[in-house]
Design an enzyme around this catalytic site. Structure first.
Site, PDB file in Angstrom:
ATOM      1  N   GLY A 200       0.828  -1.185   0.000  1.00 34.16           N
ATOM      2  CA  GLY A 200       0.000   0.000   0.000  1.00 34.16           C
ATOM      3  C   GLY A 200       0.869   1.244   0.000  1.00 34.16           C
ATOM      4  O   GLY A 200       2.053   1.203  -0.361  1.00 34.16           O
ATOM      5  N   THR A 211      -1.383  -0.345   8.729  1.00 32.95           N
ATOM      6  CA  THR A 211      -2.545  -1.071   8.207  1.00 32.95           C
ATOM      7  C   THR A 211      -2.121  -2.107   7.185  1.00 32.95           C
ATOM      8  O   THR A 211      -1.082  -1.979   6.533  1.00 32.95           O
ATOM      9  CB  THR A 211      -3.553  -0.108   7.545  1.00 32.95           C
ATOM     10  OG1 THR A 211      -2.909   0.581   6.458  1.00 32.95           O
ATOM     11  CG2 THR A 211      -4.080   0.900   8.546  1.00 32.95           C
ATOM     12  N   GLU A 261      -8.481  -1.318   4.097  1.00 36.09           N
ATOM     13  CA  GLU A 261      -7.311  -1.208   4.953  1.00 36.09           C
ATOM     14  C   GLU A 261      -7.674  -1.577   6.388  1.00 36.09           C
ATOM     15  O   GLU A 261      -8.592  -1.008   6.971  1.00 36.09           O
ATOM     16  CB  GLU A 261      -6.719   0.196   4.880  1.00 36.09           C
ATOM     17  CG  GLU A 261      -6.205   0.526   3.483  1.00 36.09           C
ATOM     18  CD  GLU A 261      -5.128   1.588   3.503  1.00 36.09           C
ATOM     19  OE1 GLU A 261      -4.677   1.976   4.584  1.00 36.09           O
ATOM     20  OE2 GLU A 261      -4.742   2.027   2.407  1.00 36.09           O
ATOM     21  N   ARG A 285     -18.597   4.524  11.593  1.00 33.88           N
ATOM     22  CA  ARG A 285     -18.867   5.863  11.059  1.00 33.88           C
ATOM     23  C   ARG A 285     -18.635   5.876   9.557  1.00 33.88           C
ATOM     24  O   ARG A 285     -17.903   5.027   9.016  1.00 33.88           O
ATOM     25  CB  ARG A 285     -17.968   6.908  11.730  1.00 33.88           C
ATOM     26  CG  ARG A 285     -16.481   6.691  11.463  1.00 33.88           C
ATOM     27  CD  ARG A 285     -15.633   7.831  12.008  1.00 33.88           C
ATOM     28  NE  ARG A 285     -14.212   7.572  11.823  1.00 33.88           N
ATOM     29  CZ  ARG A 285     -13.534   7.829  10.701  1.00 33.88           C
ATOM     30  NH1 ARG A 285     -14.163   8.342   9.649  1.00 33.88           N
ATOM     31  NH2 ARG A 285     -12.231   7.571  10.615  1.00 33.88           N
ATOM     32  N   PHE A 290     -10.656  14.764   6.592  1.00 31.33           N
ATOM     33  CA  PHE A 290     -10.255  15.551   7.755  1.00 31.33           C
ATOM     34  C   PHE A 290      -9.399  16.731   7.308  1.00 31.33           C
ATOM     35  O   PHE A 290      -8.578  16.602   6.387  1.00 31.33           O
ATOM     36  CB  PHE A 290      -9.475  14.679   8.744  1.00 31.33           C
ATOM     37  CG  PHE A 290     -10.324  13.632   9.400  1.00 31.33           C
ATOM     38  CD1 PHE A 290     -11.007  13.897  10.579  1.00 31.33           C
ATOM     39  CD2 PHE A 290     -10.465  12.379   8.821  1.00 31.33           C
ATOM     40  CE1 PHE A 290     -11.806  12.946  11.169  1.00 31.33           C
ATOM     41  CE2 PHE A 290     -11.266  11.409   9.409  1.00 31.33           C
ATOM     42  CZ  PHE A 290     -11.934  11.699  10.586  1.00 31.33           C
TER      43      PHE A 290
END
Length: 315
Positions: A200, A211, A261, A285, A290
């Site tokens: 990743g 992750t 992930e 959620r 952000f």
């Protein structure tokens, strides 16, 4: 359990191999939800009573995928997952018919005479909405008529929860809403994804939350983008974790394909190249963007604590 892959027309060798007295549950069985389980368990019960094989017939690929019709959006239970569940249930033989355009043109009469009677099916067990043959022309009544006098047909009524029919379509719908708890109720188990950990962006380790970037092994139904409390199985061990399904909008603006992930809460080590199975336990959620990395880190910390509490109460 023995898996026998079939394609039509059947060869003489295959005809001899499948010619064994058996009770056969038939259906696509994508999801192997509680309604499907009721069909299969009925077949197992009858096979044990008669002292003959318990068998399941399914189709692969999914007919909707081949015909490009309907609401096909990936598998709830890919073939490998399906095989594992059926073996644990006690099925003796799994027939996997290659569904292609040629097979889709098979008439109901041909299907019964060239497969069911040839394979010495004594009892065929189907769901109330089972259809077979070209354009779904055959139903349970036609199956019963064509099977005489060689086999009996048992039809299992729909299974309901709170007055609502359990179906693969309903499960897909609640997954797209992120309601993995309702999916679990209908499946009788957590909805899960299996895949291999690939390289990743390695951004997680730089912010304190390494992750595993899981590449799904099959075309699974993708749940609502967001963060989930999950169980992660690896080499016969199960770890609590938190998973983000989405495009990571804090770092990407134009990404479309979602990534999967997973941050394992009680694990340290290199998982690259390893196969993981991720069970979705609870939606935490929606995915969000952000304004700063610090705010993202703070939210990931809260997500991890929430997931830890949820999973601790279940263990």
């Amino acid at each position: 359990m023995k898996t026998i892959n079939l394609s039509f027309p059947l060869t003489e060798e295959v005809r001899k191999e499948i010619a064994v007295p058996q009770v056969l549950a038939m259906g696509q069985f994508d999801g192997l939800h509680l309604g499907h389980i009721s069909v299969i368990e009925s077949a197992i019960k009858r096979s044990r009573e008669q002292g003959i094989l318990a068998a399941v017939l399914t189709f692969h690929p999914h007919p909707k995928e081949v015909m490009r019709k309907g609401d096909y959006q990936g598998y709830l239970t890919p073939l490998r997952d399906k095989e594992e569940i059926l073996e644990k249930m006690g099925i003796d033989v799994l027939y996997v018919i290659e569904f292609n355009e040629s097979f889709s043109n098979l008439l109901p009469e041909q299907f019964v005479t060239e497969f069911l009677i040839q394979s010495k099916v004594k009892v065929a067990v189907v769901g109330f909405d089972f259809r077979f043959g070209h354009k779904g022309a055959g139903d349970e009544n036609r199956l019963r008529e064509l099977g005489l006098p060689h086999m009996d047909v048992v039809t299992i009524p729909p299974l309901t929860l709170d007055g609502k029919k359990v179906s693969s379509t309903s499960i897909r719908s609640v997954l797209h809403e992120g309601d993995v708890k309702e999916a679990q109720r209908m499946l009788g188990r957590h909805y899960s994804l299996r895949g291999t950990v690939i390289d990743g962006e390695k951004r997680g380790r730089t912010i304190g939350f390494p992750t595993a970037n899981v590449e799904p092994s099959e075309s699974y139904v993708v749940p609502l983008k967001g963060v989930y409390a999950v169980w992660v199985s690896h080499r016969n061990q199960k770890f609590p974790g938190v998973m983000n399904i989405g495009v990571k909008p804090t770092f990407h603006k134009d990404r479309i394909k979602p990534s999967f992930e997973v941050h394992l809460l009680d694990y340290s080590g290199d998982l690259y190249g390893q196969e993981l199975t991720v069970e979705l336990v609870e939606f935490l959620r929606p995915e969000q963007r952000f304004p700063s990395i610090d705010e993202l880190i703070a939210q990931i910390q809260r997500d991890s604590e929430t997931a830890k509490q949820i999973l601790a109460n279940l263990s």
